[in-house]
Design a protein around this motif. Sequence first.
Motif, PDB file in Angstrom:
ATOM      1  N   PHE A   1       0.887  -1.174   0.000  1.00  0.00           N
ATOM      2  CA  PHE A   1       0.000   0.000   0.000  1.00  0.00           C
ATOM      3  C   PHE A   1       0.914   1.209   0.000  1.00  0.00           C
ATOM      4  O   PHE A   1       1.418   1.583   1.050  1.00  0.00           O
TER       5      PHE A   1
ATOM      6  N   VAL B   1       3.940   1.105   2.350  1.00  0.00           N
ATOM      7  CA  VAL B   1       3.773   0.057   3.356  1.00  0.00           C
ATOM      8  C   VAL B   1       3.799  -1.311   2.691  1.00  0.00           C
ATOM      9  O   VAL B   1       3.033  -1.560   1.767  1.00  0.00           O
TER      10      VAL B   1
ATOM     11  N   ALA C   1       2.630  -4.722   3.010  1.00  0.00           N
ATOM     12  CA  ALA C   1       1.689  -5.482   3.826  1.00  0.00           C
ATOM     13  C   ALA C   1       1.946  -6.971   3.703  1.00  0.00           C
ATOM     14  O   ALA C   1       1.582  -7.748   4.571  1.00  0.00           O
TER      15      ALA C   1
ATOM     16  N   SER D   1      -1.380  -8.732  15.569  1.00  0.00           N
ATOM     17  CA  SER D   1      -2.095  -7.727  14.807  1.00  0.00           C
ATOM     18  C   SER D   1      -1.140  -6.969  13.886  1.00  0.00           C
ATOM     19  O   SER D   1      -0.040  -6.617  14.282  1.00  0.00           O
ATOM     20  N   GLY D   2      -1.565  -6.762  12.651  1.00  0.00           N
ATOM     21  CA  GLY D   2      -0.758  -5.988  11.716  1.00  0.00           C
ATOM     22  C   GLY D   2       0.230  -6.810  10.915  1.00  0.00           C
ATOM     23  O   GLY D   2       1.011  -6.255  10.156  1.00  0.00           O
ATOM     24  N   CYS D   3       0.191  -8.140  11.034  1.00  0.00           N
ATOM     25  CA  CYS D   3       1.190  -8.954  10.349  1.00  0.00           C
ATOM     26  C   CYS D   3       0.770  -9.302   8.925  1.00  0.00           C
ATOM     27  O   CYS D   3       1.523  -9.925   8.199  1.00  0.00           O
ATOM     28  N   GLY D   4      -0.435  -8.913   8.512  1.00  0.00           N
ATOM     29  CA  GLY D   4      -0.831  -9.133   7.126  1.00  0.00           C
ATOM     30  C   GLY D   4      -1.856 -10.239   6.921  1.00  0.00           C
ATOM     31  O   GLY D   4      -2.098 -10.663   5.796  1.00  0.00           O
ATOM     32  N   LYS D   5      -2.506 -10.685   7.976  1.00  0.00           N
ATOM     33  CA  LYS D   5      -3.488 -11.761   7.854  1.00  0.00           C
ATOM     34  C   LYS D   5      -4.692 -11.305   7.027  1.00  0.00           C
ATOM     35  O   LYS D   5      -5.095 -11.976   6.074  1.00  0.00           O
ATOM     36  N   THR D   6      -5.270 -10.156   7.430  1.00  0.00           N
ATOM     37  CA  THR D   6      -6.451  -9.682   6.728  1.00  0.00           C
ATOM     38  C   THR D   6      -6.128  -9.405   5.270  1.00  0.00           C
ATOM     39  O   THR D   6      -6.917  -9.725   4.378  1.00  0.00           O
ATOM     40  N   THR D   7      -4.965  -8.845   5.034  1.00  0.00           N
ATOM     41  CA  THR D   7      -4.557  -8.561   3.658  1.00  0.00           C
ATOM     42  C   THR D   7      -4.529  -9.848   2.832  1.00  0.00           C
ATOM     43  O   THR D   7      -5.033  -9.882   1.706  1.00  0.00           O
TER      44      THR D   7
HETATM   45  N1  LIG Z   1      -5.752  -0.042   2.897  1.00  0.00           N
HETATM   46  C1  LIG Z   1      -4.550   0.028   3.486  1.00  0.00           C
HETATM   47  N2  LIG Z   1      -3.746   1.090   3.278  1.00  0.00           N
HETATM   48  C2  LIG Z   1      -2.511   1.148   3.842  1.00  0.00           C
HETATM   49  N3  LIG Z   1      -2.007   0.215   4.646  1.00  0.00           N
HETATM   50  C3  LIG Z   1      -2.739  -0.864   4.919  1.00  0.00           C
HETATM   51  C4  LIG Z   1      -4.063  -1.008   4.353  1.00  0.00           C
HETATM   52  N4  LIG Z   1      -4.566  -2.193   4.783  1.00  0.00           N
HETATM   53  C5  LIG Z   1      -3.609  -2.735   5.588  1.00  0.00           C
HETATM   54  N5  LIG Z   1      -2.522  -1.935   5.654  1.00  0.00           N
HETATM   55  C6  LIG Z   1      -1.275  -2.218   6.402  1.00  0.00           C
HETATM   56  O1  LIG Z   1      -0.850  -3.496   6.067  1.00  0.00           O
HETATM   57  C7  LIG Z   1      -0.379  -4.173   7.208  1.00  0.00           C
HETATM   58  C8  LIG Z   1      -1.121  -5.477   7.401  1.00  0.00           C
HETATM   59  O2  LIG Z   1      -2.450  -5.213   7.717  1.00  0.00           O
HETATM   60  P1  LIG Z   1      -3.531  -6.342   7.998  1.00  0.00           P
HETATM   61  O3  LIG Z   1      -3.455  -7.356   6.928  1.00  0.00           O
HETATM   62  O4  LIG Z   1      -4.833  -5.691   8.206  1.00  0.00           O
HETATM   63  O5  LIG Z   1      -3.035  -6.960   9.379  1.00  0.00           O
HETATM   64  P2  LIG Z   1      -3.750  -8.005  10.341  1.00  0.00           P
HETATM   65  O6  LIG Z   1      -5.051  -8.383   9.753  1.00  0.00           O
HETATM   66  O7  LIG Z   1      -2.786  -9.127  10.395  1.00  0.00           O
HETATM   67  O8  LIG Z   1      -3.883  -7.330  11.653  1.00  0.00           O
HETATM   68  C9  LIG Z   1      -0.539  -3.225   8.391  1.00  0.00           C
HETATM   69  O9  LIG Z   1       0.691  -2.619   8.635  1.00  0.00           O
HETATM   70  C10 LIG Z   1      -1.529  -2.222   7.902  1.00  0.00           C
HETATM   71  O10 LIG Z   1      -1.274  -0.967   8.464  1.00  0.00           O
END
Ligand SMILES: Nc1ncnc2c1ncn2[C@@H]1O[C@H](COP(=O)(O)OP(=O)(O)O)[C@@H](O)[C@H]1O
Lengths: 351, 718
Positions: free
Chosen positions: A15, A18, A20, A40-46
């Motif tokens: 992103f 960043v 991700a 949290s923040g390790c990229g799971k949701t991504t």
């Molecule tokens: N739309 C976005 N824009 C910028 N950065 C993002 C966005 N979505 C996620 N990130 C960044 O990508 C990284 C991984 O996020 P995410 O996958 O949500 O983590 P998790 O689900 O593991 O907590 C984080 O550092 C987050 O700040």
Amino acid sequence: MTKGSVRFEAVTKRFGDVVALKPLTLDIAPGTLVTLLGPSGCGKTTTLRLIAGLESATEGKILIGGEDVTALSATYRRVSMVFQSYALFPHMTVLENVAYGLTVKRIPKEQAHAKAEEGLELVGLKGFGGRLPSELSGGQQQRVAVARAIVLEPEVLLLDEPLSNLDAKLRRHVREEIRQIQQRLGLTAVYVTHDQEEAMAVSDRIIVMKNAEIAQEGSPADLYDRPASAFIADFIGDANLIDVEITKAGAQTEIALLDRRMTLPVASAVTGPAKMVLRPHQVRLSRDAAPDTLPVEVGYAAYLGNSVQYTLVTPVGSIFAITPPQPQPFRMGDTLHLGFALEDIRLVPAA
Amino acid sequence: MRRTAGLWLLIGLAGYTLLPWYMISGGFWSFHWLGTVFAEDASGLIFALSGRGWLFGPLVGFAVAGGVLMRRGGQLETAQGLVAAGALGLALMAGQGLVILGNGTRFGLFEGATQPGMGAGAMATAAALLFLLTTGVSGLGRGRGDAFITGLIGAVIALVATFVFYPMLFILVSAFELKGGAGFGLSEFLPRFFAPEIWSLACLTGRGLCGAASNSLMLGLATATGTTFLGLAFALIFTRTNFGAKRLLRVLTILPIITPPFVIGLVLILLFGRSGTVTEFFADAFGWEKTRWLYGFWGVWLAQMLSFTPIAFLVLIGVVEGVSPSMEEASQTLDADRWQTFRFISLPLMRPGLANAFLLGFIESLADFGNPLVLGGNFNVLSTEIYFAIVGTVADPAKAAILSITLLSMTLSVFIAQRKWMGRKNYATVTGKADSGRHAALNDGLRWTCYLVALPWAAFTLVLYVLIVFGSFVKLWGYDHTFTLEHYRRAFSIVFRNGIHFTGAAWDSYFTTLTIAAIAAPLTAAVGLATAYLLVRQKFAGKDAFEFSTMLSFAIPGTVIGVAYVMAFNFPPIELTGTGLILIVVFIFRNMPVGVRGGIAAMSQLDKSLDEASITLGANSATTLRRVILPLMGPAILAALTYSFVRSITSVSAVIFLVSARYNMATSFIVGRVENGEFGIAIAYAAVLIVTMLLAILALQLLIGRRKLRRADRIETP
Ligand SMILES: Nc1ncnc2c1ncn2[C@@H]1O[C@H](COP(=O)(O)OP(=O)(O)O)[C@@H](O)[C@H]1O
Ligand SMILES: [Mg+2]
């Protein structure tokens, strides 16, 4: 048969600046429930959103059911998702919510509603179809979200921290339900959580992520029994990590712990500093000294009914121990001797 | 992608070979062109074959697209080919349109050739080429590969470019044009731009008059502050109290919006002017001096407050309702009292909405034309100065252009400041996690403040409207108060002899106005909300520039747009003056930004995972828009429809330049009556318009209704 399989080939996601997701390669077998676990923040949701098609990969290739879907929009991927916030449509009734995915496919209304009823029955919400989502409790809303996702018979079901809005008791109940439904329907499921207990409880396989990449993957037992790093050992089931020195590597490993030397029945490749993994319940405490034990002092003791937890002050740092309740529990300040079975011990790299 | 592209190719070819290429005298809908082939109403292909070779341009684009589709190459190759085909066709088409005009050619090309303005065939062709291009772009993987999204973006860009930027170019050109055709430069622009008649602050020190820009600025700030404040008071009474007469209040707050301009000013003059009823009364009773206070800052401010408070109210009611009850409940459970809850929770959550209302009030005030014209006196503001620069005894388009640039820079800086201040904070409060709380009531102090501020104002408004009705039924207000129906009879008489004959003087403009407003309103709402959807929900390159350009027409005052349209659309390639179409177009692009802003405000309160859920459930973007987003945007749609319908009926500034004998609008008819001193018929006509709009708004409200997220909107009983 590859239907329901998911494959990432060196997928990255950025992103802006960043990162991700660092180049990620993973394979998910059909019909299994795989958990993405990590802080949290390790990229799971991504990762999950990349499978769903809600984000497009910066580089790499994504395959679902053996088919390249990297450029396919989310609409046409046979994947459904349960959102952390549930994302129930507030202006539609529960039944309309569940039937939504069917009606947008132009399935006749009666048929769609009949199928939606079945879905609701599956999650134990028969008879709730006429309500609005705002008239349901959190747990019920969560189950509607699951029903809505599974009536489409997706190849892959994605769940993003589906239990994080529920209370602890309910969590265990719902996670069992989700696991049962997944197994009954033979669905491939990708499940995101940051709770290792939840991950252990539901998964066929766990992919542990850290800093936008995979730290280790395997079955729950694999991860617990054969942690590849101090991070995994600590993250999957608590662990005491004790500094040791490997003096002789090979099929058997000789280590030095303080001035004691032991031979462990595990293989190792290199000599030098390492960490010894000692699980809290593997700690044996006694009032009597024995060979190869460490002298410790009880710093804190907590009686939990089915177990007693101790924080021990030792020459190698603080150690956390769990023991079954004893007739004469140790007290704070007692001096004890700490031992362990050599075959329980695992070694991980020091750094 | 291939199927969508094929469809557009067919549509384009049909438009090119079958529909009349140029504007035709009978109008497209007469269908006279069906019978003929080789006449003024021939198709593009026929004209191209019979001497106008430059019309082969679009065909080149179609040919390339056809070739690409036939080849059945890879995805990427096809996509690139379509982009090239669309771009080439559009460029060739725009090029010939801009070079070959009705009375000659530009840049010394195609000497001697002429052509009329573009018609239905050209429009279909251009649209097809555009969508071939955007479909290609989606195939390149842009917009998450969604042809609907890229098409929507392309359509909005094309429309804004044609109907906002293209006409504004004419204004800019005349601002920087040097005398005697000596090219362009700053040498004449700068001294005129910094002239004291624009920027002087002399009135503050009591030594003379302030410049138009200074006046506009002061007025704008005063009006924006006042309307936001009053609007909030009304919105709070409406949503957070159990006030008894909410319905009446609602009608009262709507009335000023649907009042044609001049009418509020007129009534204020008849009341507070030097020989107004109230002035006379106080002069007789207390011997107060009759002054001209109304003609100046205070009069304009009062009229603007009356006119624009309802707009702030409409914006703020959605905002106040949108604050999640559970946040307020959370606050109360944290032992905050009602005042603290309001002060520290609700108010900050409303901040984007308040900023939005303020911005609207400010820009409305700057662009307002009717009130300053009637009440301004020596108090010059930019919008009226622009008007006088063009219709005054010495027409001076350059001065008008310079004044508009001044006005534009002001409104734009407010716009930018507001965005900076609000930052990127996310205030999503309608989430997919259902919410079933109730709104906190106001504390006593705040409630009574709202009552004390809003209710007298409401009463004042009510009195004004009673007087409008009164004025329409008396012979001559202020002099002869005998009851009469004469005004209505002259305007709206109907004769039943061999059928119905609308013989009243006003019928013509009345029907035109309603038709045009009814066509423009849904189009405006559609364009506005589509744009909002793209801005809030889609990621694409150049989004900031896109947002900026769609909001630009918001900052262009009506007088300027009117002049720009007259200058730009008076000759080919787009020849619209004298048609009803130009009125519809001007309304769409004047009112669109309000739809966009309302849409943005409403849509950013909708949790994004709602759309994502819909998409992952197999709905495409269009279905998601229709079944998930639009139903949740009920109030925003209602506001957009109402606003644009009403503004189309009541607007005067741009319209006054664009009406024609055939398409006369109600407001310009009323202005004509006022200029002739026929106040009675003007007020009667205004009253009829007000009633018409009220009925239309009620119908709209019933039709669209409120969104139903909670079974009932409950307010905590105090
Ligand atoms: N739309 C976005 N824009 C910028 N950065 C993002 C966005 N979505 C996620 N990130 C960044 O990508 C990284 C991984 O996020 P995410 O996958 O949500 O983590 P998790 O689900 O593991 O907590 C984080 O550092 C987050 O700040
Ligand atoms: Mg997450």
